[in-house]
Design a protein around this motif. Sequence first.
Motif, PDB file in Angstrom:
ATOM      1  N   THR A   6      -5.267  -2.996  -4.890  1.00 42.47           N
ATOM      2  CA  THR A   6      -4.493  -1.902  -5.459  1.00 42.47           C
ATOM      3  C   THR A   6      -5.389  -0.674  -5.541  1.00 42.47           C
ATOM      4  O   THR A   6      -6.536  -0.765  -5.979  1.00 42.47           O
ATOM      5  CB  THR A   6      -3.964  -2.268  -6.852  1.00 42.47           C
ATOM      6  OG1 THR A   6      -3.213  -3.476  -6.751  1.00 42.47           O
ATOM      7  CG2 THR A   6      -3.068  -1.178  -7.400  1.00 42.47           C
ATOM      8  N   ILE A   7      -4.843   0.455  -5.105  1.00 38.91           N
ATOM      9  CA  ILE A   7      -5.552   1.729  -5.202  1.00 38.91           C
ATOM     10  C   ILE A   7      -5.275   2.304  -6.588  1.00 38.91           C
ATOM     11  O   ILE A   7      -4.124   2.411  -7.016  1.00 38.91           O
ATOM     12  CB  ILE A   7      -5.056   2.724  -4.127  1.00 38.91           C
ATOM     13  CG1 ILE A   7      -5.220   2.155  -2.714  1.00 38.91           C
ATOM     14  CG2 ILE A   7      -5.748   4.079  -4.281  1.00 38.91           C
ATOM     15  CD1 ILE A   7      -6.635   1.919  -2.273  1.00 38.91           C
ATOM     16  N   ILE A  23      -5.155   8.383  -0.025  1.00 46.74           N
ATOM     17  CA  ILE A  23      -4.355   7.163   0.071  1.00 46.74           C
ATOM     18  C   ILE A  23      -3.592   7.058  -1.242  1.00 46.74           C
ATOM     19  O   ILE A  23      -4.201   7.131  -2.318  1.00 46.74           O
ATOM     20  CB  ILE A  23      -5.241   5.922   0.286  1.00 46.74           C
ATOM     21  CG1 ILE A  23      -6.017   6.058   1.601  1.00 46.74           C
ATOM     22  CG2 ILE A  23      -4.399   4.645   0.271  1.00 46.74           C
ATOM     23  CD1 ILE A  23      -7.061   4.967   1.818  1.00 46.74           C
ATOM     24  N   ARG A  27      -0.298  -0.766  -3.977  1.00 43.36           N
ATOM     25  CA  ARG A  27      -0.792  -1.942  -3.249  1.00 43.36           C
ATOM     26  C   ARG A  27      -1.070  -1.607  -1.787  1.00 43.36           C
ATOM     27  O   ARG A  27      -0.291  -0.914  -1.135  1.00 43.36           O
ATOM     28  CB  ARG A  27       0.248  -3.058  -3.336  1.00 43.36           C
ATOM     29  CG  ARG A  27      -0.269  -4.405  -2.897  1.00 43.36           C
ATOM     30  CD  ARG A  27       0.751  -5.470  -3.240  1.00 43.36           C
ATOM     31  NE  ARG A  27       0.170  -6.796  -3.128  1.00 43.36           N
ATOM     32  CZ  ARG A  27       0.687  -7.766  -2.410  1.00 43.36           C
ATOM     33  NH1 ARG A  27       1.818  -7.577  -1.760  1.00 43.36           N
ATOM     34  NH2 ARG A  27       0.098  -8.936  -2.353  1.00 43.36           N
ATOM     35  N   VAL A  28      -2.198  -2.106  -1.289  1.00 40.43           N
ATOM     36  CA  VAL A  28      -2.568  -1.956   0.115  1.00 40.43           C
ATOM     37  C   VAL A  28      -2.966  -3.323   0.658  1.00 40.43           C
ATOM     38  O   VAL A  28      -3.394  -4.202  -0.085  1.00 40.43           O
ATOM     39  CB  VAL A  28      -3.734  -0.960   0.327  1.00 40.43           C
ATOM     40  CG1 VAL A  28      -3.339   0.439  -0.062  1.00 40.43           C
ATOM     41  CG2 VAL A  28      -4.988  -1.399  -0.421  1.00 40.43           C
ATOM     42  N   GLU A  29      -2.806  -3.483   1.952  1.00 40.08           N
ATOM     43  CA  GLU A  29      -3.309  -4.672   2.631  1.00 40.08           C
ATOM     44  C   GLU A  29      -4.672  -4.311   3.191  1.00 40.08           C
ATOM     45  O   GLU A  29      -4.867  -3.210   3.715  1.00 40.08           O
ATOM     46  CB  GLU A  29      -2.370  -5.062   3.767  1.00 40.08           C
ATOM     47  CG  GLU A  29      -2.825  -6.303   4.510  1.00 40.08           C
ATOM     48  CD  GLU A  29      -1.848  -6.703   5.597  1.00 40.08           C
ATOM     49  OE1 GLU A  29      -2.292  -6.829   6.747  1.00 40.08           O
ATOM     50  OE2 GLU A  29      -0.654  -6.874   5.300  1.00 40.08           O
ATOM     51  N   ILE A  30      -5.637  -5.215   3.060  1.00 43.14           N
ATOM     52  CA  ILE A  30      -6.971  -4.954   3.591  1.00 43.14           C
ATOM     53  C   ILE A  30      -7.343  -6.054   4.576  1.00 43.14           C
ATOM     54  O   ILE A  30      -7.015  -7.225   4.386  1.00 43.14           O
ATOM     55  CB  ILE A  30      -8.029  -4.829   2.475  1.00 43.14           C
ATOM     56  CG1 ILE A  30      -8.070  -6.072   1.584  1.00 43.14           C
ATOM     57  CG2 ILE A  30      -7.790  -3.590   1.638  1.00 43.14           C
ATOM     58  CD1 ILE A  30      -9.164  -6.060   0.535  1.00 43.14           C
ATOM     59  N   LEU A  39      -7.329  -0.522   5.886  1.00 38.42           N
ATOM     60  CA  LEU A  39      -6.351  -0.493   4.800  1.00 38.42           C
ATOM     61  C   LEU A  39      -5.008  -0.061   5.371  1.00 38.42           C
ATOM     62  O   LEU A  39      -4.948   0.878   6.170  1.00 38.42           O
ATOM     63  CB  LEU A  39      -6.767   0.497   3.716  1.00 38.42           C
ATOM     64  CG  LEU A  39      -8.006   0.144   2.905  1.00 38.42           C
ATOM     65  CD1 LEU A  39      -9.252   0.601   3.609  1.00 38.42           C
ATOM     66  CD2 LEU A  39      -7.929   0.764   1.541  1.00 38.42           C
ATOM     67  N   SER A  40      -3.934  -0.732   4.958  1.00 44.17           N
ATOM     68  CA  SER A  40      -2.575  -0.384   5.376  1.00 44.17           C
ATOM     69  C   SER A  40      -1.695  -0.299   4.136  1.00 44.17           C
ATOM     70  O   SER A  40      -1.838  -1.082   3.208  1.00 44.17           O
ATOM     71  CB  SER A  40      -2.010  -1.451   6.313  1.00 44.17           C
ATOM     72  OG  SER A  40      -2.816  -1.592   7.451  1.00 44.17           O
ATOM     73  N   TRP A  41      -0.771   0.654   4.150  1.00 43.76           N
ATOM     74  CA  TRP A  41       0.111   0.863   3.004  1.00 43.76           C
ATOM     75  C   TRP A  41       1.412   1.484   3.490  1.00 43.76           C
ATOM     76  O   TRP A  41       1.502   1.985   4.607  1.00 43.76           O
ATOM     77  CB  TRP A  41      -0.551   1.771   1.966  1.00 43.76           C
ATOM     78  CG  TRP A  41      -0.831   3.149   2.472  1.00 43.76           C
ATOM     79  CD1 TRP A  41      -0.031   4.246   2.338  1.00 43.76           C
ATOM     80  CD2 TRP A  41      -1.961   3.592   3.230  1.00 43.76           C
ATOM     81  NE1 TRP A  41      -0.589   5.341   2.948  1.00 43.76           N
ATOM     82  CE2 TRP A  41      -1.787   4.966   3.509  1.00 43.76           C
ATOM     83  CE3 TRP A  41      -3.112   2.971   3.698  1.00 43.76           C
ATOM     84  CZ2 TRP A  41      -2.714   5.711   4.227  1.00 43.76           C
ATOM     85  CZ3 TRP A  41      -4.025   3.718   4.418  1.00 43.76           C
ATOM     86  CH2 TRP A  41      -3.824   5.062   4.665  1.00 43.76           C
ATOM     87  N   GLU A  42       2.411   1.477   2.637  1.00 40.78           N
ATOM     88  CA  GLU A  42       3.675   2.128   2.955  1.00 40.78           C
ATOM     89  C   GLU A  42       3.585   3.565   2.459  1.00 40.78           C
ATOM     90  O   GLU A  42       3.630   3.833   1.259  1.00 40.78           O
ATOM     91  CB  GLU A  42       4.856   1.404   2.315  1.00 40.78           C
ATOM     92  CG  GLU A  42       6.188   1.959   2.759  1.00 40.78           C
ATOM     93  CD  GLU A  42       7.371   1.145   2.266  1.00 40.78           C
ATOM     94  OE1 GLU A  42       8.365   1.091   3.004  1.00 40.78           O
ATOM     95  OE2 GLU A  42       7.299   0.586   1.165  1.00 40.78           O
ATOM     96  N   THR A  50      -2.201   3.750   7.794  1.00 39.62           N
ATOM     97  CA  THR A  50      -3.320   2.840   8.030  1.00 39.62           C
ATOM     98  C   THR A  50      -4.576   3.636   8.341  1.00 39.62           C
ATOM     99  O   THR A  50      -4.511   4.729   8.906  1.00 39.62           O
ATOM    100  CB  THR A  50      -3.000   1.845   9.168  1.00 39.62           C
ATOM    101  OG1 THR A  50      -4.029   0.869   9.244  1.00 39.62           O
ATOM    102  CG2 THR A  50      -2.861   2.532  10.491  1.00 39.62           C
TER     103      THR A  50
END
Length: 77
Positions: A6-7, A23, A27-30, A39-42, A50
Amino acid sequence: MPRFATIHGHVTFTPGDGAPIEIPEGRVEILEADDSVTLSWEAEPGTVGTTAMPRLQYDQYVEAGKIRPEAGDQAAA
């Protein structure tokens, strides 16, 4: 294997020679490599953001509490 974090606060990446881009908090995927972390996020509904950042920069954000790996993840070095 992807993990999640989480950022919290001001986290940025710099695309090429451009200006830093924030960013968004949430929540982000790492996905970790030895020398970098992706890092990827909506960014918006239906739009994915990303970036890859150097491992050192990622670790500094984790130490500062601005990127918080989810409990049970081994993402924090």
